[in-house]
Write an enzyme that holds these catalytic residues in place. Structure first.
Site, PDB file in Angstrom:
ATOM      1  N   CYS A  10       0.812  -1.216   0.000  1.00 38.57           N
ATOM      2  CA  CYS A  10       0.000   0.000   0.000  1.00 38.57           C
ATOM      3  C   CYS A  10       0.851   1.275   0.000  1.00 38.57           C
ATOM      4  O   CYS A  10       2.071   1.240   0.109  1.00 38.57           O
ATOM      5  CB  CYS A  10      -0.936  -0.007   1.201  1.00 38.57           C
ATOM      6  SG  CYS A  10      -0.066   0.139   2.772  1.00 38.57           S
ATOM      7  N   ARG A  37      12.573  -4.144   6.389  1.00 35.27           N
ATOM      8  CA  ARG A  37      13.079  -3.943   5.027  1.00 35.27           C
ATOM      9  C   ARG A  37      14.603  -4.045   4.905  1.00 35.27           C
ATOM     10  O   ARG A  37      15.171  -3.800   3.854  1.00 35.27           O
ATOM     11  CB  ARG A  37      12.569  -2.629   4.447  1.00 35.27           C
ATOM     12  CG  ARG A  37      11.305  -2.857   3.607  1.00 35.27           C
ATOM     13  CD  ARG A  37      10.850  -1.603   2.912  1.00 35.27           C
ATOM     14  NE  ARG A  37      11.811  -1.053   2.000  1.00 35.27           N
ATOM     15  CZ  ARG A  37      12.009  -1.472   0.749  1.00 35.27           C
ATOM     16  NH1 ARG A  37      11.298  -2.455   0.270  1.00 35.27           N
ATOM     17  NH2 ARG A  37      12.912  -0.912  -0.018  1.00 35.27           N
ATOM     18  N   HIS A  39       5.558   6.333  -2.715  1.00 32.61           N
ATOM     19  CA  HIS A  39       6.859   6.883  -3.123  1.00 32.61           C
ATOM     20  C   HIS A  39       6.675   8.335  -3.571  1.00 32.61           C
ATOM     21  O   HIS A  39       7.426   9.223  -3.191  1.00 32.61           O
ATOM     22  CB  HIS A  39       7.446   6.100  -4.298  1.00 32.61           C
ATOM     23  CG  HIS A  39       7.574   4.628  -4.069  1.00 32.61           C
ATOM     24  ND1 HIS A  39       7.463   3.712  -5.071  1.00 32.61           N
ATOM     25  CD2 HIS A  39       7.813   3.921  -2.936  1.00 32.61           C
ATOM     26  CE1 HIS A  39       7.621   2.492  -4.586  1.00 32.61           C
ATOM     27  NE2 HIS A  39       7.828   2.600  -3.283  1.00 32.61           N
ATOM     28  N   ALA A  55       3.152   1.816   2.964  1.00 32.01           N
ATOM     29  CA  ALA A  55       4.373   1.002   2.874  1.00 32.01           C
ATOM     30  C   ALA A  55       5.398   1.671   1.973  1.00 32.01           C
ATOM     31  O   ALA A  55       6.599   1.637   2.241  1.00 32.01           O
ATOM     32  CB  ALA A  55       4.043  -0.399   2.351  1.00 32.01           C
TER      33      ALA A  55
END
Lengths: 547, 460
Positions: A57, A91, A190, A60
């Protein structure tokens, strides 16, 4: 190796099981490549509910991907506990502080842990208290607030809270409207993160710009490198050996200060085009810093990317140094390759991952003579498949419109166009890509393989059945399903906790790991002896051994 | 230092959670649903939730974890997620041929107020649910409870949705095993079957999240409680809920719905926890305790006494799920140790009372808290002030373990960096032996590491 099935037939087979409407949609995401530019693929559109996608999503993409690797920006998740919990250290962004006392918040997970009363009555007051408490404990240089799904729905204004807290605490505080539902994948996150990082940290209008201008003759930024498994460490060392000053990495092994210094360079290198091209474009618009697409995944690609830097600066000493480093590294690379290729040549692989990795890692596989059967991205856009030329033709839909497009202007007093037609020609001579150009994954793929966007679990399993590949590279959710088929899988998000895979040293690491995975003894032990066809002489030999 | 900003005198907090000792409800609902045979868990919300839960469960089990999502966009968040869920239902049945879909909600779908009952009715009316296939659901908003409550709600929904009341109870026993590992579920089954009675575990993740490598992958592995077994829970002689937090609601639902007598026990971890479980089974079945189980008990006590001197007076810090912490605490006390610190993010006052009872025989002072800010950061600040001898909990504790140089026994959820938890049980007397061995080895390894050369022991 088995004969490769006809890709058109494979595509038909992949779609057969789907309801008609789903099949029609998915057909546009599956393209039989022709080995040249101009083919169209559907990408960055809504996932079909119930198909079992790899995607995550917006939150994230923002908190996990872009902000995650910056060690001294204190991230607070505003929402119920889950989102902050799942993005806690998962991550593998490595970071290395200069001293034992320098701030590092990456091992901490901070959340407002919203409860029902916060949903009903609003969570702003709790968020403010949480920011004050976080400040009391950590005294960070900057705080980032990340919104989760309910925040946008109940109307909490995280940006107003950020402004108020900035005033009260005297540090930079900024918020992200990165609610999970905002986009069709993590890609939206992003973009949202890029925008805010630019306006709140990178831009000369950002609140804290007292950091000293970094020194160096050949100053660059590396954008879209997240230091998974220590990739950025390898590249930092490589630049240093070449005499290139790396000012800022977005965002692997980065600090608030390093991000704030990003506008003081002459060239931006873009690794992961999908996740960071927005910052690259904004730096170009505002300050005249050109960007070039690079790729440090694969030995030849690393060499090419270093040569692009040298070509840009066009300095004899730098060029000589770069060539010397490449020559030194290639000795090791060639030695590794010659020992590994005999065991990997002719093996086949499929890659379904990320927004650039499915492209970049093809180079690594090709260098050890492995065959790519199919590849696709999880959350990329059409330009990542088809090249940036397609951008004007991409239809803006409702989901894209949700993401704020910010207007960035030329910063008159600070603008300095560092590009030149000559420099661009020198770059183009290397790989055909000039400033702000990326030709995408598909034109580089061999004709007759499949490009598959946002692959579903069903399709992955079907592809394994039809192609019988030696290896499939995906993420954690897919890895063990693939391996139940007796097929090797390496995660290209987390590198199966190995790596680094970037640069020359990383390439060698990668090939060793691939050799291990595709030739591992354990795959040969899956069938029990009693399930093996046994000829009479073998049976006899076994009896003899026993007696 | 990995957690270099944590100090002994950490400031008090009323709004901020740091390094939580819990996560959100939906992942628990997903884990529970995986324990139903042929079931595809479905997350009704943004696709990130589903992705996060699948990733975390996969990291813990190193096994495929299949689940679907409604993939909300901004539009569905404004206009409701009905059309997304209907599409998902149609696609799941036609593409994956699941027998049953277990829908759980998220903070998103709960905040906008989607009514799952109504959407499922609509799916039925629209003919989207093939004959002989099922959908059931649990409401699991992430802003309430924790993963444990989510697990409990999905288990309860299994009973509410499927258990069929019977005129005459059968001979079999139903067990709600709690949030334990597949290996634990196998062991619980073995213990009950030692009494010579039939048992249904609901849910049962053994054979689902601990499958073998055969060269063939299955969307739906062979394990899991079947729908027929869930239906037959309604005619069970008794239902035993192991772990009040995770299993209490399901057992009580079965009791009120089908009049199956419900007994709620702490998890059968360690000596006394297992004793009570076995005594209950003996009473319920009217059968004597099998010799095999008596023998297993004696071996655990034998181990405890043989090596008692190494356990005696040692302290532990625990974090995680209330059911696990309470049962472990009692076992630690039986080992002559004590739970010096315990935190659970799972809210519920019952925890404090249960801990008080579990720590009755503690050989030292015990400090424990529950709720939002009973987090690992707070526990770490206690540890900074006064260290325990061992840490017991999930993998996130390894940062404290390294900074403070305290050994860590990995237990509970999640374990992301070791294996064993999927394969080897910690419930029952045999599980007690494994736990005791793990804790003991930590102490002995420490002694070997730290002993001056002249005091380095061959025999211990």
């Amino acid at each position: 190796m088995a004969l490769t099935p006809d890709p058109a037939a494979v595509k038909e087979e992949l779609l057969k099981q789907f309801p008609a409407k789903v099949a029609r949609k998915r057909a546009k995401h599956i393209v039989e490549t022709e080995g040249e530019a101009g083919q169209e693929i559907a990408a960055n559109v809504r996932t079909i509910p119930g198909v079992i996608s790899q995607r995550g999503c917006t939150y994230a993409g923002c908190k996990g991907v872009i902000l995650g690797p910056t060690r001294d920006v204190l991230s607070i998740t505003h929402g119920p506990i889950g989102c902050g919990y799942y993005s806690w250290l998962t991550r593998r962004n490595q970071t290395r502080t200069e001293s034992d006392t320098d701030p590092n918040y990456m091992t901490y997970s901070l959340s407002t842990d919203m409860q029902e009363e916060n949903i009903v009555f609003g969570g702003e007051a709790k968020l403010k208290d949480a920011i004050r408490e976080a400040y009391a404990t950590f005294k960070p240089p900057a705080i980032a607030i990340h919104s989760t799904c309910p925040v946008g729905l109940i109307g909490d204004d995280v940006h107003a809270v950020a402004r108020e807290m900035k005033e009260e605490l005297g540090i930079n505080v900024f918020g992200f409207s990165c609610e999970g539902y905002r986009g069709v994948s993590q890609s939206a996150g992003h973009h949202i993160a890029n925008n805010k990082i630019f306006t709140e940290v990178v831009s000369h209008e950002a609140p804290t710009q007292h950091f000293p201008v970094p020194e160096g003759k050949f100053k660059i930024n590396l954008l879209g490198e997240y230091n998974i498994g220590g990739d950025a460490f390898v590249l930092e060392e490589l630049f240093e050996r070449c005499g290139i000053s790396l000012v800022s990495t977005f965002c692997g092994n980065s600090t608030y200060e390093s991000l704030a210094q990003a506008r003081h360079v002459d060239l931006n290198l873009v690794m992961c085009h999908r996740s960071i091209n927005y910052v690259a474009t904004m730096l170009e618009t505002s300050y005249g810093i050109p960007w070039a697409k690079v790729n440090f995944i694969g030995a030849n690609q690393t060499a090419k990317s270093l040569r692009k830097v040298a070509a840009f600066f066009d300095d004899a000493e730098l060029t000589a140094k770069v060539e010397q480093v490449i020559a030194e590294e290639m000795v090791k690379v060639d030695a590794a390759k010659s020992s590994i290729v005999p065991r990997t040549a002719g093996k086949s692989v499929m890659l379904f991952v990320g927004g650039s990795r499915a492209h970049h890692y093809q180079h690594l596989f090709k260098e050890i003579d492995m065959k790519i059967l199919a590849a696709g991205y999880e959350f990329a856009h059409r330009d990542d498949y088809e090249g940036r030329d397609v951008i004007p033709n991409i239809k803006i839909d409702a989901d894209n419109r949700n993401i704020e497009e910010i207007e960035v202007h030329k910063a008159e007093a600070l603008y300095n166009d560092r590009s030149s037609p000559e420099a661009e020609e020198r770059l183009k001579a290397i790989d055909g890509e000039g400033f702000a150009e990326y030709n995408g994954m598909m034109p580089e793929m061999e004709a007759g393989v499949l490009a598959i966007d946002d692959v579903s679990h069903y399709e992955t399993e079907k592809l394994i059945e039809l192609y019988k590949p030696d290896m499939v590279c995906c993420g954690i959710k897919e890895k063990y399903s693939i391996q139940k088929n007796g097929v090797a899988s390496r995660q290209l998000h987390s590198y199966d906790y190995g790596g680094p895979y970037a640069g020359f040293a990383g390439a060698i690491n990668f090939w060793k790991d691939i050799d291990m995975m595709v030739n591992a003894r354990w795959w040969k032990l899956v069938k029990a002896p009693w399930d093996m066809p046994e000829d009479a002489s073998a049976a006899e030999a076994r009896m003899v051994t026993l007696s | 230092m990995l957690l270099r900003h944590t100090e002994a005198d950490a400031p008090e907090r009323k709004a901020l959670t740091i390094n939580p000792a819990k996560t959100c409800q939906p992942i628990g609902a997903m884990y529970a649903a995986l324990g139903v045979h042929g079931c595809l868990p479905h997350s009704h919300g943004s696709q990130g939730c589903c992705s996060y839960h699948r990733s975390q469960l996969t990291r813990h089990y190193k096994e495929p974890v299949l689940a679907a999502t409604s993939s909300f966009t901004e539009g569905s968040s404004v206009f409701g997620g009905q059309s997304n869920l209907l599409q998902a239902i149609s696609n799941i049945f036609s593409i994956y041929d699941a027998d049953v879909i277990a829908v759980h909600t998220t903070c998103l779908s709960e905040t906008i107020g989607d009514d799952i009952n109504q959407i499922v009715r609509k799916a039925k009316e629209d003919g989207l649910i093939p004959e002989g296939k099922y959908i059931f659901h649990a409401n699991t908003p992430s802003y309430q409870g924790s993963q444990v409550t989510g697990f409990a709600s999905m288990c309860k929904s299994m009973m509410d949705s499927f258990a069929e009341p019977a005129d005459k109870p059968g001979d079999h026993i139903a067990i709600v095993p709690g949030w334990v590992e597949p290996a634990d579920m196998r062991e619980i089954r073995r213990i009950v079957e030692a009494f010579g009675v039939e048992v249904t575990l609901a849910p049962d993740t053994s054979g689902v999240l601990d499958t073998g490598l055969t060269g063939t992958s299955q969307y739906f592995p062979d394990g899991g409680t079947t729908i027929d077994e869930l239906k037959a829970c309604g005619s069970a002689r008794t239902v035993i809920s192991l772990g009040p937090s995770a299993s209490g609601p399901a057992g009580r639902a079965l009791e009120s719905r089908c009049k199956v007598p419900c007994e709620v026990l702490e998890l059968p971890i360690g000596l006394q926890g297992t004793d009570r479980f076995i005594q209950s089974l003996s009473v319920i079945t009217g059968k004597p305790i099998p010799e095999q189980l008596k023998w297993e008990r004696s071996r655990l006590v034998d181990l405890m006494s043989d090596m008692g001197q190494y356990f005696y007076g040692k302290s532990a810090a625990l974090w995680g799920d209330p059911d696990q912490i309470v049962a472990l605490s009692e076992f630690l006390c039986d080992l002559s140790m004590f739970p010096k610190y315990a935190v659970t993010g799972t809210p519920g006052k019952g925890f404090m009372k249960r801990m008080e009872k579990a720590c009755e025989n503690a050989s030292g002072p015990c400090r424990y808290e529950e709720g939002q800010r009973a987090d690992m950061h707070k526990m770490h600040s206690w540890i900074k002030a006064d260290k325990p001898d061992v840490l017991i909990g999930g993998t996130h504790g390894k940062y404290i373990a390294r900074d403070e140089d305290i050994p860590l026994v990995r237990h509970g959820f999640p374990i992301l960096d070791r294996i064993g938890h999927q394969y080897f049980n910690t419930v029952g007397y045999t599980g007690g032996m494994r736990l005791a061995e793990q804790i003991l080895n930590c102490f002995l390894d420490r002694q070997d590491r730290d002993a001056p050369e002249e005091r380095f022991e061959l025999v211990m």
